[in-house]
Design a protein around this motif. Structure first.
Motif, short mmCIF file in Angstrom:
data_model
loop_
_atom_site.label_atom_id
_atom_site.label_comp_id
_atom_site.label_asym_id
_atom_site.label_seq_id
_atom_site.Cartn_x
_atom_site.Cartn_y
_atom_site.Cartn_z
N GLN A 107 47.28 69.30 71.90
CA GLN A 107 48.04 68.64 72.97
C GLN A 107 48.21 67.15 72.65
OE1 GLN A 107 46.26 69.11 76.83
NE2 GLN A 107 47.82 67.90 77.85
N HIS A 110 50.72 66.48 69.86
CA HIS A 110 52.11 66.73 70.27
C HIS A 110 52.61 65.66 71.23
CE1 HIS A 110 53.52 70.55 68.59
NE2 HIS A 110 52.24 70.87 68.53
N LYS A 111 51.79 65.32 72.24
CA LYS A 111 52.22 64.38 73.28
C LYS A 111 51.87 62.93 72.98
CE LYS A 111 52.11 67.65 77.10
NZ LYS A 111 51.55 67.95 78.41
#
Length: 139
Positions: A107, A110-111
């Protein structure tokens, strides 16, 4: 009587961390590790010993659970093999299971940032290289 050095921070840099994302056959993303992706590594001639994100998981738990960190005297950075620099807030509680840690790192990559549940604190974030811009002067 307080010592003069008691107000200093310790900066921990976990370098050459193997945090790499791989897309599985099912289409989801996972953290590449030697246990779950041995076939993929053999296919691409990669050494499984180089893909051990479980070591970073254990190191982060040790550093962030330390009394020094609880006293607010530690800054932690992770520098990956792919040249990604991650700043970790001392208030961050690293997930205890490796599976949840892997999900959190996927996560993050990706973010580029992870906020606390209430949205007030930035717990993990990708920061700009080089590491020297995050170190105290004269370090």
């Amino acid at each position: 009587q307080k010592e003069a050095s008691s107000d200093k921070e310790i900066t921990v840099i976990l370098d050459i961390a193997s945090l790499e994302i791989v897309k599985t056959k099912k289409g989801d993303f996972q953290l590449l590790n030697c246990d779950d992706h041995i076939g993929l590594m053999r296919k691409h001639n990669k050494d499984p010993q180089d893909y051990r994100p479980d070591i970073i998981h254990q190191e982060l738990m040790a550093v962030l659970d330390s009394p020094l960190n609880k006293a607010g005297k530690v800054k932690v950075y992770v520098h990956t093999e792919k040249n990604v620099m991650i700043e970790i807030n001392p208030k961050t509680r690293i997930p205890r299971t490796f599976k949840r840690f892997s999900g959190l790192m996927v996560q993050l990559l990706h973010k580029l940032k992870i906020r606390s549940a209430d949205g007030k604190d930035m717990l993990l974030k990708v920061v700009k290289n080089p590491i020297s811009r995050h170190l105290p002067a004269g370090a």
